[in-house]
Design an enzyme around this catalytic site. Structure first.
Site, PDB file in Angstrom:
ATOM      1  N   GLU A 140      24.335   2.064  16.121  1.00  0.00           N
ATOM      2  CA  GLU A 140      23.416   1.560  15.098  1.00  0.00           C
ATOM      3  C   GLU A 140      24.006   0.357  14.368  1.00  0.00           C
ATOM      4  O   GLU A 140      23.270  -0.560  13.974  1.00  0.00           O
ATOM      5  CB  GLU A 140      23.066   2.685  14.122  1.00  0.00           C
ATOM      6  N   GLU A 161      22.482  12.211  18.573  1.00  0.00           N
ATOM      7  CA  GLU A 161      22.178  13.018  17.394  1.00  0.00           C
ATOM      8  C   GLU A 161      21.293  14.229  17.692  1.00  0.00           C
ATOM      9  O   GLU A 161      21.512  15.325  17.165  1.00  0.00           O
ATOM     10  CB  GLU A 161      21.530  12.146  16.309  1.00  0.00           C
TER      11      GLU A 161
END
Length: 697
Positions: A140, A161
């Site tokens: 990210e 995740e």
């Protein structure tokens, strides 16, 4: 008080044990007169075995570096890279597990967004130079930059995740779909994590459009800086396709259907991720990031994260240090492998041994046709690997040359490791090993791929029973990560050490198991299946029993599992366990009828129910509800696990958990089966030793 100071005050107590990833800034003069770049290197001060992660202090460190950069007027660009072999691998999981309130969870989400988005909102372009593993929040960071380069040697790019019960919460669900489209983003954010946490490599990330340019590892940073200079000078224009097509909602809807098929609503994280990806088409950056904060806060404070982290700890730590494994220095060198049998399982094993050990592998079987088919299977699979670019032409030729066949076991004379994969019959296996022992050296390891039979009985008539070991693969061999290594009554440490060394080279997670009927996975799956089948035999409609445990999110329903392993195999294991434990394991007369009828299961090839097969199971007069079926299955599993632990089948409850996660597909989001049974109150007394119930990370 500013937002940063509010977050600092709120999160300071949660960062005391954090290994801080520092943001080291140095000026670099870009070539071609492009100006000065402030290059940030993310580095926690350790080598690549301890990757860069982001806890509160790491985020504050990066924010401080960006604040200094923002005050400068002499810069043409900003760059971010990582220490050798590592870019960054995301949030500090230990710190994430310590968050106790929703306010803290919201704060860590908002802090990550605040810091990372500064990279993409500077008045000058920012570049991420992804030199090594980039996962979760690490990826990210790169997505927030204006441009990205990636090394072709990067071994792992992922947003894992959902595998842990979270969502990418620092921009991933908003930035990635806009960059590479919703379908490719769903693959990275949801499909790969739910497929045993699959990672992609640097080349694939570049091909998907995650990176704008790719360079070789040897001069990656130098070439990246040259490329960045050309972008800054306007010589290179980066063009990216727009992704706001009308199929966006359909793509998300189709993915939701597939997640339903896989999880049946059991895990909230993938559904929240799909909601966020759907929103990314029209949401502003502020709206999208705020929605991520809310989702992250909900999931960070839920039980699923703790369960996922417990599972993660098992597969990342315990699997790498198998309990009870002998001193590795005792392992013997393996320079040639023999495989008795040339059926599908044996052929899969032969290919794996050749690929990982890179030694000659010879198959034997009873006739030339079977042998040719087995060797032909291996060669065909190698051709598939070549076609997919997984091996080079030279590697393909070497692999094919390594795998050969022989009609006689004399070919095993110089083998160091011989494994059988023949019919699951004790007499047959004993005969095989008697023939093998007559031709191999006294130190050659004899391994059996039996799924349920006694090693001690199998080796009773061997001259050297101490070199017999169980080496139980799961199907498909190349995919399933578990290897049950079984120690017979006479198995010595050198044999065990060699088995563990071979398992490690095969890239399997090995668990030491006592010589007990059906070992771990098959014993518990037979217990599970036996209770479901008994309920149907008693009169419960098959469809009710089949879906009674859907709420757990198991990888497949009971009768779908039966279809996969085959009713004959399931019946054989049930008979083996019934012989050993007649009071706990029964043999279904209806299952025997199904096998006698030659049915592959209760489903047709198109996966609709076969009325003839269903009719075999009809006639009972005491039906149960779905809830009753679920409760009896879980209670039986709890009872059997308690007995297995008392018998010392494995060293600890964690090994049961590891076997079920890696060998039976027990859902990662539930944590191990023993803490799940304990947490839900099904298991009495508790399985877990003091401290385990708190979920170590």
């Amino acid at each position: 008080m500013s937002e940063i100071e509010t977050w600092r005050a709120l999160l300071s107590e949660r960062s005391g044990d954090e290994v801080v990833t520092k943001a080291l800034v140095r000026d670099v003069q870009l070539p071609y007169g492009a100006g000065t770049m402030a290059l940030i290197t993310l580095d926690n001060g350790f080598d690549h075995t301890k990757p860069n992660t982001f806890g509160p202090r790491g985020l504050f460190a990066l924010n401080g570096a960006l604040s200094e950069i923002a005050e400068r007027t002499d810069l043409a660009a900003v760059g971010v890279t990582g220490k050798p072999f590592i870019f960054a691998v995301g949030a500090d999981l230990k710190g994430a597990a310590s968050l106790t309130t929703r306010e803290e969870a919201l704060a860590i989400g908002a802090l990550g967004h605040y810091v990372f988005r500064r990279l993409g909102e500077l008045p000058i372009p920012s570049f991420a130079f992804v030199n090594g593993a980039a996962m979760g929040g690490g990826l990210e960071v790169a997505l927030h930059c204006t441009y990205r380069t990636i090394s072709s040697g990067v071994p792992a790019v992922a947003l894992p995740e959902c595998f842990l019960g979270l969502v990418p919460g620092w921009g991933g669900t908003q930035l990635l779909p806009r960059l590479i489209g919703p379908a490719a983003a769903i693959k990275l954010i949801i499909e790969n994590p739910l497929s045993q946490n699959r990672m992609i490599k640097g080349k694939e990330a570049y091909e998907l459009g995650v990176a704008d340019a790719m360079f070789e590892p040897a001069d990656f940073l130098e070439e990246s800086l040259r490329w960045a200079a050309r972008v800054v000078n306007g010589e290179v224009a980066v063009e990216r396709p727009a992704h706001d097509d009308e199929d966006w909602d359909k793509t998300v809807g189709d993915a939701r259907f597939l997640v339903d098929m896989k999880l049946r609503g059991a895990s909230p994280a993938p559904y929240r991720a799909l909601d966020l990806i759907g929103q990314a088409r029209t949401a502003s950056r502020d709206e999208g990031f705020a929605a991520e904060d809310q989702a992250l806060a909900d999931l960070l404070t839920g039980d699923e994260l703790r369960a996922g982290l417990y599972s993660f700890d098992l597969v990342q730590r315990r699997a790498k240090r198998p309990a009870g494994a002998p001193d590795p220095s005792l392992a013997r060198k393996v320079t040639k492998v023999g495989v008795v049998g040339a059926g599908l399982m044996a052929s899969q094993m032969a290919l794996l041994f050749a690929r990982r050990l890179e030694v000659p592998v010879v198959l034997t079987d009873l006739d030339q046709a079977r042998l040719d088919k087995g060797v032909g299977y291996v060669h065909a699979e190698v051709d598939k690997l070549l076609g997919k670019g997984r091996v080079s032409s030279d590697q393909a030729n070497r692999l094919k040359a390594l795998v050969t066949g022989s009609l006689t076991k004399d070919a095993f004379a110089d083998a160091d490791f011989v494994i059988e994969a023949v019919f699951e019959d004790l007499a047959v296996k004993k005969q095989v090993f008697a023939e093998v022992e007559a031709v191999v050296s006294a130190e050659c390891v004899l391994a059996t791929n039996t799924s349920s039979l006694s090693l001690t009985a199998m080796g009773a008539e061997l001259e050297h029973p101490e070199r017999l070991v169980g080496f139980h693969f799961f199907n498909p061999v190349a995919v399933m990560p578990l290897l049950e290594i079984i120690c017979g009554a006479a198995t010595d440490d050198a044999t065990l050490a060699t088995a563990f060394a071979v398992g490690r080279t095969l890239k399997k997670s090995s668990v030491l198991v006592k010589d007990a009927p059906a070992f771990v996975v098959n014993r518990l799956l037979t217990c599970f299946m036996g209770e479901v089948v008994s309920a149907v035999d008693e009169g419960t409609p098959l469809e009710v029993a089949e879906h009674a445990l859907d709420g757990l999110g198991l990888p497949m329903t009971p009768f779908a599992l039966l279809q996969l392993v085959g009713p004959a195999v399931g019946l054989h294991v049930a008979e083996t366990l019934h012989e050993a434990f007649p009071d706990r394991f029964g043999v279904s007369e209806n299952m025997a009828k199904l096998v006698a009828a030659g049915k592959p299961g209760v489903y047709r090839p198109d996966f609709t129910l076969d009325p003839e097969a269903v009719a075999i199971f009809s006639g009972g007069t005491s039906p149960s509800t779905a809830e009753q079926v679920r409760d009896r299955v879980l209670a039986a599993l709890a009872r059997e696990i308690r007995i297995m632990l008392d018998e010392g089948v494995v060293a600890a409850p964690q090994d049961i958990d590891l076997c079920m996660i890696l060998g039976a597909g027990w859902p990662f989001h539930l944590g191990g089966i023993t803490p799940y049974l304990d947490r839900t109150g099904i298991a009495r007394p508790r399985f877990l030793a003091p401290g385990i119930a708190s979920v170590p990370v």
